[in-house]
Design an enzyme around this catalytic site. Structure first.
Site, PDB file in Angstrom:
ATOM      1  N   GLY A 153     -11.856   5.230 -16.476  1.00 50.21           N
ATOM      2  CA  GLY A 153     -10.588   5.629 -17.298  1.00 50.21           C
ATOM      3  C   GLY A 153     -10.897   6.378 -17.839  1.00 50.21           C
ATOM      4  N   CYS A 160     -18.315   3.638 -15.140  1.00 49.81           N
ATOM      5  CA  CYS A 160     -17.891   4.422 -16.472  1.00 49.81           C
ATOM      6  C   CYS A 160     -16.815   3.986 -17.577  1.00 49.81           C
ATOM      7  CB  CYS A 160     -17.141   5.273 -15.751  1.00 49.81           C
ATOM      8  SG  CYS A 160     -17.237   6.580 -16.385  1.00 49.81           S
ATOM      9  N   TYR A 161     -15.987   3.694 -17.812  1.00 49.81           N
ATOM     10  CA  TYR A 161     -15.592   3.256 -18.974  1.00 49.81           C
ATOM     11  C   TYR A 161     -15.376   2.063 -19.371  1.00 49.81           C
ATOM     12  CZ  TYR A 161     -12.123   1.772 -22.654  1.00 49.81           C
ATOM     13  OH  TYR A 161     -11.080   1.598 -23.659  1.00 49.81           O
ATOM     14  N   HIS A 190     -20.190   6.331 -10.670  1.00 49.56           N
ATOM     15  CA  HIS A 190     -19.130   5.844  -9.489  1.00 49.56           C
ATOM     16  C   HIS A 190     -19.271   5.515  -8.619  1.00 49.56           C
ATOM     17  CE1 HIS A 190     -15.356   6.755 -12.340  1.00 49.56           C
ATOM     18  NE2 HIS A 190     -15.744   7.100 -12.734  1.00 49.56           N
ATOM     19  N   GLU A 202     -18.500   3.892  -6.101  1.00 46.92           N
ATOM     20  CA  GLU A 202     -17.021   3.684  -4.878  1.00 46.92           C
ATOM     21  C   GLU A 202     -16.295   4.946  -4.720  1.00 46.92           C
ATOM     22  OE1 GLU A 202     -14.482   4.099  -9.265  1.00 46.92           O
ATOM     23  OE2 GLU A 202     -16.930   3.376  -8.274  1.00 46.92           O
ATOM     24  N   ASP A 206       4.393  -2.155  10.044  1.00 44.96           N
ATOM     25  CA  ASP A 206       4.581  -2.671   9.366  1.00 44.96           C
ATOM     26  C   ASP A 206       5.691  -3.753   9.015  1.00 44.96           C
ATOM     27  OD1 ASP A 206       2.598  -0.735   8.037  1.00 44.96           O
ATOM     28  OD2 ASP A 206       4.499  -0.117   6.845  1.00 44.96           O
ATOM     29  N   LYS A 214      -2.612   0.167   5.123  1.00 42.52           N
ATOM     30  CA  LYS A 214      -2.378  -0.051   5.973  1.00 42.52           C
ATOM     31  C   LYS A 214      -3.505  -0.430   7.340  1.00 42.52           C
ATOM     32  CE  LYS A 214       1.134   2.317   7.151  1.00 42.52           C
ATOM     33  NZ  LYS A 214       2.470   1.957   7.413  1.00 42.52           N
TER      34      LYS A 214
END
Length: 518
Positions: free
Chosen positions: A59, A86-87, A174, A176, A232, A374
């Site tokens: 963040g 991180c944060y 990070h 990710e 959807d 999706k």
């Protein structure tokens, strides 16, 4: 669904990182279910939710800010495996008495060296370097008492740490993002080695759980489904039909905001493949007046959402259907973008089926896809046996062309956009590129430009073209068309669509842009 399921799941507490949705994607890719929630969830709520592990996102804040987002320190003693990113790592360190150094910005690549072998870095050679991605203003200078450093970089003495007596970890980089080359391994190690998750989040398991849950909730009541013709709503309808059978009626509303020949194509395909009762309603006369004089996209969405509900209610009454439930194909990105998941996160835009519905709506909602991205919806559709012409179809927004006609919506402007959009998609298919692109559409801009046609001056409309590649709609890159394809599309639109003298191509990625313009 989350109230009754017993599957392993990970709770992501969102502190406002631009990468929070990527964390969720990486976890889902490991076939582990996860959800994003605000960091102010109480310890009691978290215990009831029963996660196998918790990830604290990054963040923009500093732990030294006056109103910095935080969490209940008791969570760190709850025995639940935790990974701070991180944060999230800085917050753990701060709450546990460690030292966080403020004001040393670091953005970009760094080389990580694992100094202490541990489950989080299983498979990493001690002392070997691996590229990681940093994006922070503060960092942990010294681990808290009872913690030890696991890894470092040239500038970070504590690039990762762990508690000695509890399954609590932190990483300053990070894992990710794709730039951290072995980030997926680190997250996988946390899921399976530290948190003890099982990879049970599969399309088949989702179908079984969801059908049973819908069946229990709907009981003997009738259900209606707002069908748009996209993947959807088609998948949502198929799930509900499997649960309630003939007590489901699908309603396709021609709201006057559809693409060229959309109504005919949807009705033909649905009746051929779905085997579900379908009612088609011509309601252009209801929607277009509701949008008269409206330019603000949020107002458009709310008016469209309200009108849809009124049409569904009237149609159910005419059909002699005492429907209690309304099915919608709401997806997880719709929820994330429409409703802030936490204090640091913001509402990007209200989706008409999330924030645009009236408060006095007469139906209870069934949203069987609300937890899915999706690509997961497409996989569920294939699991249900839906044809590829449904499953592989590009997304089309519920508000339709109303949010692709920027500014005021009118029938003449819709007509221009319909023709331009039809040519665009026709040429994409002719070039064999449709399946390479996640979404493609034309936008009518609220400006006019000077042109020269037939030796005369013109002052006409501008059409923007948008095409992106994506996996889930949360992030996207613009599609690099071959120049000759763009040239042909532009030439055809200008020559064949009356009132257009200029075509542009949008080369913005998401973020910072969104996929749709409104």
């Amino acid at each position: 669904m989350t109230e009754t399921t017993t599957r392993d799941r990970i709770l992501i507490l969102d502190f406002g990182s631009q990468y929070t949705q990527l964390i969720a994607r990486r976890i889902r890719e490991e076939r582990v279910f996860c959800e994003i929630h605000p960091p102010d969830r109480s310890l009691e709520w978290i215990r009831d939710w029963d996660p196998r592990g918790i990830i604290l996102s990054g963040g923009p804040a500093s732990v030294y800010d006056e109103e910095t987002p935080s969490l209940d320190p008791a969570l760190l003693d709850a025995g639940i495996p935790i990974l701070g990113i991180c944060y999230g790592m800085q917050l753990v360190a701060h709450l546990q008495g460690g030292t966080v150094h403020a004001g040393q910005r670091e953005y970009g690549r760094a080389d990580l060296r694992v100094t202490v072998p541990d489950a989080l870095f299983d498979g990493f050679d001690e002392g070997a370097e691996t590229p990681v991605w940093c994006s922070h203003g503060d960092h942990v200078n010294a681990p808290p008492p009872g913690y030890e450093a696991l890894a470092s970089t040239a500038t970070l003495p504590v690039a990762a740490f762990r508690a000695l007596d509890r399954p609590i970890y932190g990483v300053q980089f990070h894992p990710e993002v794709a730039h951290t080359t072995r980030g997926e391994e680190i997250l996988s190690n946390f899921l399976f080695q530290v948190a003890g998750c099982e990879p049970t989040w599969t399309p088949g398991a989702f179908v079984d759980e969801t059908v049973e849950r819908i069946r229990e909730r709907a009981g003997d009541h009738h259900v209606i489904c707002g069908l748009s013709g996209g993947v959807d709503s088609a998948v949502a309808a198929a799930l509900v039909h499997r649960a309630v059978g003939d007590r489901l009626t699908c309603i396709f509303v021609d709201n006057g905001l559809l693409r060229k020949n959309e109504r005919t194509a949807v009705e033909r395909t649905f009746r051929k493949h779905m085997g579900i009762r379908l009612v088609v309603v011509d309601a252009a006369a209801d929607f277009l007046p509701a949008l008269e004089g409206v330019s603000d996209p949020e107002t458009k969405r709310k008016r469209i959402g309200n009108t849809f509900i009124r049409i569904f209610e009237e149609t159910a009454g005419k059909e002699g259907n005492d429907a209690r439930f309304l099915v919608q194909g709401t997806l997880y990105p719709d929820v994330i973008e429409s409703v802030s998941t936490g204090g640091p996160s913001v509402t990007i835009k209200t989706h008409h089926n999330v924030g645009g519905l009236p408060e006095d709506m007469p139906f209870e909602l069934i949203e069987p896809l609300r937890e899915l991205f999706k690509d997961e919806v497409r996989n569920v559709g294939r699991e249900l046996g839906l044809p590829e012409e449904f499953v592989g179809r590009h997304p089309f927004p519920g508000p339709g062309l109303a949010i692709r006609v920027l500014g005021e919506v009118s029938e003449p402007r819709l007509a221009v956009l319909r023709e331009a959009d039809a040519i665009y998609l026709e040429e994409i298919r002719a070039a064999g590129l449709y399946n390479e692109i996640w979404q493609a559409f034309a936008v009518l801009l609220p400006v006019r430009s000077v042109g020269v046609m037939g030796d005369g001056r013109t002052y006409e409309n501008v059409v923007a073209l948008r095409a992106v590649t994506s996996r889930d709609g949360m992030t996207a890159d613009w599609y690099p068309f071959p120049h000759q394809v763009l040239q042909k599309i532009s030439t055809r639109i200008i020559n064949e669509v009356s009132g257009v003298n200029r075509v542009t191509y949008d080369v913005s990625s998401k973020p910072p842009a969104t996929i749709e313009w409104e």
